[in-house]
Design an enzyme around this catalytic site. Structure first.
Site, PDB file in Angstrom:
ATOM      1  N   ARG A  24     -23.670 -21.583  74.146  1.00 51.76           N
ATOM      2  CA  ARG A  24     -23.540 -20.168  74.547  1.00 51.76           C
ATOM      3  C   ARG A  24     -22.781 -19.352  73.482  1.00 51.76           C
ATOM      4  O   ARG A  24     -22.997 -18.152  73.329  1.00 51.76           O
ATOM      5  CB  ARG A  24     -22.861 -20.058  75.920  1.00 51.76           C
ATOM      6  CG  ARG A  24     -22.619 -18.628  76.372  1.00 51.76           C
ATOM      7  CD  ARG A  24     -22.619 -18.478  77.900  1.00 51.76           C
ATOM      8  NE  ARG A  24     -21.774 -19.445  78.551  1.00 51.76           N
ATOM      9  CZ  ARG A  24     -20.453 -19.326  78.688  1.00 51.76           C
ATOM     10  NH1 ARG A  24     -19.818 -18.262  78.227  1.00 51.76           N
ATOM     11  NH2 ARG A  24     -19.753 -20.261  79.279  1.00 51.76           N
ATOM     12  N   TYR A  76     -38.844   4.511  73.597  1.00 53.77           N
ATOM     13  CA  TYR A  76     -39.359   3.447  74.461  1.00 53.77           C
ATOM     14  C   TYR A  76     -38.907   3.669  75.902  1.00 53.77           C
ATOM     15  O   TYR A  76     -37.719   3.793  76.192  1.00 53.77           O
ATOM     16  CB  TYR A  76     -38.880   2.083  73.945  1.00 53.77           C
ATOM     17  CG  TYR A  76     -39.257   0.929  74.835  1.00 53.77           C
ATOM     18  CD1 TYR A  76     -40.595   0.644  75.090  1.00 53.77           C
ATOM     19  CD2 TYR A  76     -38.287   0.135  75.426  1.00 53.77           C
ATOM     20  CE1 TYR A  76     -40.948  -0.411  75.913  1.00 53.77           C
ATOM     21  CE2 TYR A  76     -38.632  -0.929  76.246  1.00 53.77           C
ATOM     22  CZ  TYR A  76     -39.957  -1.194  76.491  1.00 53.77           C
ATOM     23  OH  TYR A  76     -40.297  -2.238  77.308  1.00 53.77           O
ATOM     24  N   ASP A 137     -33.204   2.177  66.941  1.00 54.63           N
ATOM     25  CA  ASP A 137     -34.163   1.161  67.360  1.00 54.63           C
ATOM     26  C   ASP A 137     -35.305   1.206  66.348  1.00 54.63           C
ATOM     27  O   ASP A 137     -36.106   2.129  66.322  1.00 54.63           O
ATOM     28  CB  ASP A 137     -34.656   1.459  68.781  1.00 54.63           C
ATOM     29  CG  ASP A 137     -35.646   0.407  69.293  1.00 54.63           C
ATOM     30  OD1 ASP A 137     -36.318  -0.237  68.468  1.00 54.63           O
ATOM     31  OD2 ASP A 137     -35.748   0.245  70.528  1.00 54.63           O
ATOM     32  N   LYS A 162     -41.746  -7.983  69.081  1.00 57.08           N
ATOM     33  CA  LYS A 162     -42.849  -7.218  68.510  1.00 57.08           C
ATOM     34  C   LYS A 162     -43.136  -7.689  67.073  1.00 57.08           C
ATOM     35  O   LYS A 162     -43.595  -8.788  66.883  1.00 57.08           O
ATOM     36  CB  LYS A 162     -42.535  -5.729  68.593  1.00 57.08           C
ATOM     37  CG  LYS A 162     -41.993  -5.280  69.968  1.00 57.08           C
ATOM     38  CD  LYS A 162     -43.000  -5.397  71.092  1.00 57.08           C
ATOM     39  CE  LYS A 162     -42.388  -5.203  72.479  1.00 57.08           C
ATOM     40  NZ  LYS A 162     -41.599  -4.008  72.676  1.00 57.08           N
TER      41      LYS A 162
HETATM   42  C1  LIG Z   1     -40.544  -3.556  73.569  1.00 53.90           C
HETATM   43  C2  LIG Z   1     -39.479  -2.635  73.086  1.00 53.90           C
HETATM   44  C3  LIG Z   1     -38.142  -2.771  73.508  1.00 53.90           C
HETATM   45  C4  LIG Z   1     -37.732  -3.809  74.547  1.00 53.90           C
HETATM   46  O1  LIG Z   1     -37.829  -5.096  74.023  1.00 53.90           O
HETATM   47  P1  LIG Z   1     -38.139  -6.429  74.898  1.00 53.90           P
HETATM   48  O2  LIG Z   1     -38.153  -7.503  73.866  1.00 53.90           O
HETATM   49  O3  LIG Z   1     -39.451  -6.201  75.591  1.00 53.90           O
HETATM   50  O4  LIG Z   1     -37.028  -6.557  75.890  1.00 53.90           O
HETATM   51  C5  LIG Z   1     -37.201  -1.936  72.966  1.00 53.90           C
HETATM   52  N1  LIG Z   1     -37.528  -0.971  72.073  1.00 53.90           N
HETATM   53  C6  LIG Z   1     -38.799  -0.791  71.667  1.00 53.90           C
HETATM   54  C7  LIG Z   1     -39.111   0.289  70.680  1.00 53.90           C
HETATM   55  C8  LIG Z   1     -39.811  -1.610  72.148  1.00 53.90           C
HETATM   56  O5  LIG Z   1     -41.082  -1.413  71.744  1.00 53.90           O
END
Ligand SMILES: *Cc1c(COP(=O)(O)O)cnc(C)c1O
Length: 320
Positions: A24, A76, A137, A162
């Site tokens: 952890r 998002y 992000d 992604k």
């Molecule tokens: C998919 C996504 C997230 C969330 O990520 P997860 O891995 O699905 O929890 C956050 N920001 C953006 C821009 C995303 O496309």
């Protein structure tokens, strides 16, 4: 080759805990993936079990009751919902147009490069002139196209699910910190809260990062061409493409037309998410409601042949 170590414990060294002692608090496979991602972004990377998990950990580190987060409008959908859920703990969220200066009264700025699915780019100079810490992000840009820490951002966030993962087979998130002290703080909180990434997806991420550049460059090349051709199709009302990356969004005439197009493709799969080797497309209205146009389709361009993708899109668009 990178080793996958699934141990949850490691022996003490001369009676004292070494670099790794309980999973952890850290494990070698995660640390190796964090080193690789940190080098790509030019900061200290920490991994989390999902992008949403990374957002949660960062928000808990940076915010306190009474604070306001200024969030990029059109960012998002899940991030707005997540930060909005902190209202119970006295955290406010205001949306703003990230292409201009952020609101003055905010303790944290949350930008998205480019925003998913409206694909606006943040004005990083205006944001970093604000006294509040800046989170970018950068899921859709990837470090191949943008390194936000070099533009004054304090934290970079990724849904590594992604592009970084890139094969639609792992769920992970990351925060990359500019300053070591903040990385230490976040690492400590991560261990306490238990929002930690397991070794297996970290190992898959290490595999994926080796091909990140070739994947993203190819996806950009194909997406550029598809965005250009989409702009010339009579059924397409507007094309949004920031000029780089594999993500395109475009509008057809309403919800019914969008449904027809997304269900008419053969090579492109009608599925959610983005950043994989296989192209996917979906109407976002089903998730986001009236926040976006009913005819908006989001296309994540994969590694297929550009002409084959265009042929598939064209025959689907010709049906509306
Ligand atoms: C998919 C996504 C997230 C969330 O990520 P997860 O891995 O699905 O929890 C956050 N920001 C953006 C821009 C995303 O496309």
């Amino acid at each position: 080759m990178d080793a996958l170590d699934r141990s949850t414990i490691w022996p003490y060294e001369d009676g004292e805990p070494g670099a790794f002692y309980y999973q952890r608090y850290g494990h070698p496979t995660g640390a190796a993936a964090e080193r690789a991602l940190g080098e790509l972004e030019g900061g200290t990377a920490l991994l989390f079990p999902s992008g949403a998990g990374a957002t949660t950990a960062l928000a808990l580190t940076l915010l306190k009751p009474g604070d306001t987060v200024a969030l990029a409008a059109g960012a998002y959908f899940g991030t707005g919902r997540l930060l909005g859920s902190f209202a119970r703990w006295g955290v406010n969220v205001v949306e703003f147009d990230q292409t201009g200066p952020p609101p003055e009264r905010a303790q944290l700025l949350w930008l998205e490069a480019p925003a998913n699915p409206l694909l606006t780019m943040p004005d990083l100079a205006a944001a970093t002139a604000h006294p509040a810490p800046v989170v970018v992000d950068s899921t859709a840009a990837t470090p191949i196209h943008l390194r936000p820490l070099e533009h004054g951002a304090d934290f970079v966030l990724h849904s590594a699910t992604k592009y970084l993962g890139g094969h639609s087979d792992l769920l992970l998130g990351a925060v990359v910190c500019k300053r070591e002290e903040e990385a230490d703080q976040l690492r400590e909180l991560r261990g306490i809260l238990g929002i930690v990434a397991a070794p297996d997806p970290c190992w898959l991420l290490l595999r994926s990062l080796k091909t990140l550049r070739v994947r993203v460059e190819r996806q950009t090349e194909t997406a550029r061409e598809l965005a250009r051709r989409l702009g010339g199709h009579p059924a397409v009302e507007i094309v949004r493409y920031p000029g780089f990356g594999g993500l395109i969004s475009f509008d057809v005439a309403g919800a019914e037309a969008a449904r027809r197009v997304e269900t008419a493709t053969n090579l492109i799969t009608n599925a959610t998410s983005l950043g994989g080797t296989h192209s996917v497309m979906e109407s976002r209205h089903r998730w986001e409601g009236d926040r976006i146009a009913a005819g908006l389709l989001r296309l994540s361009v994969g590694l297929e042949d550009a002409d084959a993708l265009w042929a598939d899109l064209e025959q689907a668009l010709d049906q509306v």
